[in-house]
Motif scaffolding. Structure first.
Motif: not given
Length: 413
Positions: A344-349, A384-398
């Motif tokens: 987990x990473x926590x920062x400003x803003x 103001x009004x400059x927000x970012x929200x993202x969700x990332x998923x990366x499955x891999x099978x070998x």
């Protein structure tokens, strides 16, 4: 008158003869006994006995109950264990390399027998032998390997002690300085085959997490960097984790001669580079294949390392790439051993970013492996009004089809 005197003197002579006859008869046997002494033959030995034979026979016999050998810095100690060792009468001598000591008025009585023998107790001593010479004496023999050893006797609380020093350590040959060696000295002997045997030196240590020995960008195969004539810099996963990098563009801070282009359309997820002053726009490689960054942003959650190739790359990847160089991102692959990592990473803003990375085998024979990377990021801005929200998923099978063939399928969303 004269006849009477003759008879008188004859009677006196007869009386004198009769009176002296017993005394003379007694004296004759004594003389016979005295004459036997010089005729008696005494056994000849190499050891001179300072004591008279009569004194040896009349002396009390001392019992030796044990024999002990102790190694010392100079050689060896031979200890005859006896509570009355000071009463032992010892005479010494030598025969060639043999030191011989005869101890009168003593008898050897050990739990293992009536004799003691030890071969090569120390270097320079061939043998130590202790036996009963007769009913009233003990013989101690110390045999030197090359010459007569030096032996000193002294009493101790434990018993009679023979301090033995081999000739090799008691007398050292004088050493001649190298400058005084005669010119006719024979040349040194050649070392044997065993001495020529090379010495194998094995050094073990931990590998530096920041060091990457090989790369695939310049040759499309895994080749050590020292064998590649181009300039390549690699940012490994350890640097990404230690710096808590959340954007791929931040990796160039560890690379020389590369600058980041401003985000396409103001986006912070799209990344382009200047290589040696030449623009690379927003094109790069991902696992060696062309990757168009304008299509969408790439998360760094499933990035194993980033390789920066400096110099013309059109021969390998076509003429659309910049003459300055290119970048290749290599994703994480499934692992054979179970692996779990939560961060987990926590920062400003109001910035916070939790991540999950798990991997391991799906089958017991490890022929089918999996890996899953998840990341969620939510952050504000100083605007103001400059927000970012993202969700990332990366499955891999070998799938390990054979020892030389693997099939890996990856998905990113």
């Amino acid at each position: 008158m004269k006849r009477r005197q003759r008879v008188y003197w004859g009677i006196l002579g007869t009386i004198f003869l009769l009176g002296t006859q017993p005394a003379n008869a007694q004296a004759i046997p004594n003389l016979a006994e005295n004459t036997e002494v010089p005729n008696t033959q005494i056994p000849q030995t190499n050891i001179k006995r300072p004591l008279a034979q009569e004194q040896q026979q009349n002396a009390a016999v001392t019992i030796v109950t044990g024999v002990r050998l102790n190694s010392t810095a100079n050689g060896l100690e031979v200890i005859l264990e006896s509570p009355t060792s000071d009463k032992l009468q010892t005479t010494t001598g030598n025969e060639g390399n043999n030191f011989v000591a005869d101890i009168s008025n003593a008898q050897l009585r050990l739990t293992t027998g009536e004799s003691f023998r030890q071969e090569k107790p120390v270097s320079g001593i061939a043998e130590v032998i202790i036996t009963n010479q007769d009913a009233n004496s003990i013989r101690v023999v110390v045999v030197g390997e090359t010459s007569l050893p030096k032996v000193e006797l002294f009493d101790d609380d434990a018993g009679l002690v023979f301090g033995v020093t081999p000739a090799a350590t008691s007398t050292q040959a004088p050493q001649t300085p190298d400058t005084e060696k005669p010119s006719s000295e024979a040349p040194p002997t050649q070392p044997s085959a065993q001495e020529k045997k090379p010495i194998e030196l094995v050094v073990t240590g931990e590998q530096d997490g920041y060091s990457v020995p090989s790369a695939t960008t310049a040759t499309k195969i895994d080749v050590p960097l020292r064998d590649i004539p181009q300039s390549i810099q690699v940012v490994p996963r350890q640097v990404i984790e230690d710096r808590q990098i959340v954007r791929i563009g931040e990796t160039i801070e560890n690379v020389s001669g590369v600058q980041e282009l401003p985000g396409y359309g103001g986006s912070t997820s799209l990344t382009g580079y200047y290589f040696r002053g030449l623009s690379l726009a927003y094109q790069s490689l991902r696992n060696g294949f062309r990757d168009i960054g304008v299509i969408g942003g790439r998360d760094i959650a499933n990035i194993e390392r980033v390789e920066f190739f400096k110099g013309p790359a059109s021969v390998l990847y076509g003429g659309r790439f910049s003459l300055g160089g290119l970048t290749n991102t290599v994703t994480k692959k499934p692992l054979e051993d179970p692996y779990y990592n939560i961060g987990a990473t926590i920062g400003s803003y109001d910035f916070y970013r939790p991540t999950l990375d798990i991997s391991g085998p799906l089958k017991s024979d490890r022929s089918l492996l999996y890996r899953l990377n998840l990341a969620y990021q939510n952050s504000g801005s100083f605007r103001d009004f400059n927000e970012n929200e993202s969700f990332f998923i990366a499955p891999a099978i070998t799938w390990k089809i054979s020892p030389r063939t693997n099939l890996t399928v990856e998905l990113e969303q």
